[in-house]
Design a protein around this motif. Structure first.
Motif, short mmCIF file in Angstrom:
data_model
loop_
_atom_site.label_atom_id
_atom_site.label_comp_id
_atom_site.label_asym_id
_atom_site.label_seq_id
_atom_site.Cartn_x
_atom_site.Cartn_y
_atom_site.Cartn_z
N THR A 1 -9.29 0.03 -7.32
CA THR A 1 -8.97 1.41 -7.67
C THR A 1 -9.66 1.77 -8.99
N ASN A 2 -9.39 2.97 -9.46
CA ASN A 2 -10.01 3.46 -10.69
C ASN A 2 -9.20 3.12 -11.94
N SER A 3 -7.96 2.74 -11.78
CA SER A 3 -7.10 2.46 -12.94
C SER A 3 -5.89 1.65 -12.50
N GLY A 4 -5.19 1.09 -13.47
CA GLY A 4 -3.96 0.37 -13.17
C GLY A 4 -2.90 1.27 -12.58
N THR A 5 -2.79 2.50 -13.10
CA THR A 5 -1.80 3.43 -12.58
C THR A 5 -2.04 3.74 -11.11
N GLU A 6 -3.30 3.96 -10.75
CA GLU A 6 -3.62 4.24 -9.35
C GLU A 6 -3.28 3.03 -8.48
N ALA A 7 -3.48 1.84 -9.02
CA ALA A 7 -3.13 0.63 -8.27
C ALA A 7 -1.62 0.54 -8.06
N ILE A 8 -0.84 0.97 -9.04
CA ILE A 8 0.61 1.01 -8.87
C ILE A 8 0.98 1.93 -7.72
N GLU A 9 0.34 3.10 -7.66
CA GLU A 9 0.61 4.03 -6.57
C GLU A 9 0.35 3.37 -5.21
N GLY A 10 -0.78 2.70 -5.10
CA GLY A 10 -1.11 2.03 -3.84
C GLY A 10 -0.12 0.94 -3.48
N ALA A 11 0.32 0.18 -4.49
CA ALA A 11 1.26 -0.91 -4.25
C ALA A 11 2.61 -0.38 -3.78
N LEU A 12 3.08 0.72 -4.37
CA LEU A 12 4.36 1.31 -3.97
C LEU A 12 4.27 1.84 -2.53
N LYS A 13 3.18 2.52 -2.22
CA LYS A 13 3.00 3.02 -0.86
C LYS A 13 2.97 1.87 0.15
N LEU A 14 2.25 0.82 -0.20
CA LEU A 14 2.12 -0.31 0.71
C LEU A 14 3.47 -0.99 0.94
N ALA A 15 4.28 -1.10 -0.10
CA ALA A 15 5.60 -1.73 0.05
C ALA A 15 6.48 -0.94 1.01
N ARG A 16 6.46 0.37 0.91
CA ARG A 16 7.25 1.19 1.82
C ARG A 16 6.70 1.09 3.25
N ARG A 17 5.40 1.08 3.37
CA ARG A 17 4.77 0.96 4.69
C ARG A 17 5.09 -0.39 5.33
N ALA A 18 5.06 -1.46 4.54
CA ALA A 18 5.24 -2.81 5.07
C ALA A 18 6.68 -3.09 5.48
N THR A 19 7.63 -2.53 4.74
CA THR A 19 9.04 -2.85 5.00
C THR A 19 9.76 -1.80 5.83
N GLY A 20 9.22 -0.59 5.88
CA GLY A 20 9.93 0.50 6.56
C GLY A 20 11.14 0.96 5.78
#
Length: 396
Positions: free
Chosen positions: A102-121
């Motif tokens: 990603t372009n920054s740590g903050t943007e990476a946080i956004e991706g990680a949060l989205k992925l966690a919701r996607r992975a667990t439902g």
């Protein structure tokens, strides 16, 4: 230039330091009046190898001569990005194998949060009080400091809080929890390190209830604590690790890494589950690759722990109540916010750059380049102690 700075460029406070920079090299920054400043902040932990490190500069120049941006993230094969993510996988514990740049740590946080919701439902995110993970809306939603959030509400819902290092609150992590997100070392709160196997207990609780553990290594990562990532001190492996700051050697980059199966969820249902135009930019990736190679091939990681000992041995003073942190992620704690601010401002006048922490007003940040020399540490500490002597005399 100063007038134009205040007229045309947005500031984040009404009282910026407003030093006009001429150039920077090694552990020093030089202003336009030719005064030099010993840098004990390193761009808030971002310039991990100091300023103008030759390996990083050469990598940037070489890549610039080949190509810059060519296509949105993940479509074309760009050698610097591929080589960087492969080297990360080689240095991370299994199953942390696949990285999204990603372009920054903050943007990476956004991706990680989205992925966690996607992975667990699941939707619930649990974060820590006094946590800081960035300032975009999602990252701010998991910030644990209401004073900085209230003006921007409503934020993302279904976020709950636990107290860092309080294991009796781990029962709040349940089968409704998608992820627990923690800083391995709490940065803005005052460089608070985990105690009593706290992270291991969080890891175990997440595994029990099927929640993902996201560790924010944006600040402690890339050798600052004596290991490549801070969590490596605590005998655990997170489900997702987020990185940034020192990753680029002074260039803007972030990333999140997880196992292959989980990361591949971003490819469909929906397609383009997370997308960025400039993430994985080849020039930035080349700088990050050179930084990672230098950190893992040299002795700077191990040396950071020896330099921590030197700082602690030198910084002894009646106005220093405690030194928190690990490696070259240190915070001097003074008796008051006023003393801290006076020390930071007077030290800059005397030629040493220090800085504040976000949520702990009594803390003085010391996060120099990992490449700082022992002689430079001694020089800087002498100035800090002399300034604290002046402040102590004023108080008396």
């Amino acid at each position: 230039m100063k007038k134009d700075f205040f007229t045309y460029q947005a500031q984040t406070t009404s009282t910026p330091l407003a030093m006009e920079v001429s150039y920077a090299k090694g552990s020093f920054i030089y202003d336009t009046s030719h005064k030099k400043y010993l840098d004990f902040v390193a761009g808030v932990s971002a310039c991990s190898l100091g300023h103008q490190h030759p390996r990083v500069i050469n990598a940037i120049k070489e890549q610039v001569d080949s190509y810059l941006h060519v296509m949105v993230y993940g479509e074309y094969i760009l050698k610097p990005a591929v080589t960087l993510t492969k080297l990360l996988a080689e240095h991370l514990p299994f199953p942390l194998q696949k990285t999204y740049l990603t372009n920054s740590g903050t943007e990476a946080i956004e991706g990680a949060l989205k992925l966690a919701r996607r992975a667990t439902g699941r939707s619930q995110i649990i974060t820590a009080k006094k946590a800081y993970h960035g300032n975009t809306m999602g990252a701010m939603s998991v910030m644990g400091f209401e004073e900085r959030k209230q003006a921007f509400r409503p934020l993302i819902p279904d976020v709950n809080y636990i107290t860092f290092n309080q294991e009796e609150e781990l029962s709040l992590i349940t089968t409704k929890t998608a992820a627990v997100i923690l800083e391995t070392i709490q940065g803005g709160a005052g460089f608070i390190t985990p105690v009593n196997d706290y992270l291991k207990k969080v890891r175990n609780r997440c595994s029990e209830v099927g929640a993902l553990l996201i560790l924010d290594e944006i600040q402690p990562g890339f050798g600052r604590t004596g290991k490549l990532f801070g969590f490596m001190h605590y005998d655990i492996v997170p489900d997702i690790v987020v990185m940034g700051k020192g990753m680029g050697g002074g260039m803007p980059i972030g990333a999140f890494t997880t196992d292959t199966k989980t990361m591949n969820l971003l490819q469909d249902n929906p397609k383009l589950g997370h997308i960025t135009t400039f993430g994985g930019n080849p020039v930035i990736a080349a700088a990050a690759l050179a930084t990672l190679q230098e950190i893992t091939e040299s002795d700077v990681m191990a040396a950071s722990l020896e330099k921590e000992k030197l700082f602690r041995s030198l910084l002894i003073h009646p106005l220093i109540k405690e030194i928190r942190g690990t490696g070259l992620m240190l915070a001097i704690m003074t008796p008051s916010e006023d003393i801290t601010s006076k020390a930071i401002l007077r030290c800059q006048e005397a030629g040493v750059i220090l800085f504040w922490l976000l949520f702990e007003p009594k803390a003085i940040r010391i996060t120099p380049p990992l490449t700082i020399s022992e002689e430079e540490i001694k020089m800087g500490c002498d100035i800090i102690l002399s300034i604290l002597d002046e402040i102590h005399t004023d108080i008396d």
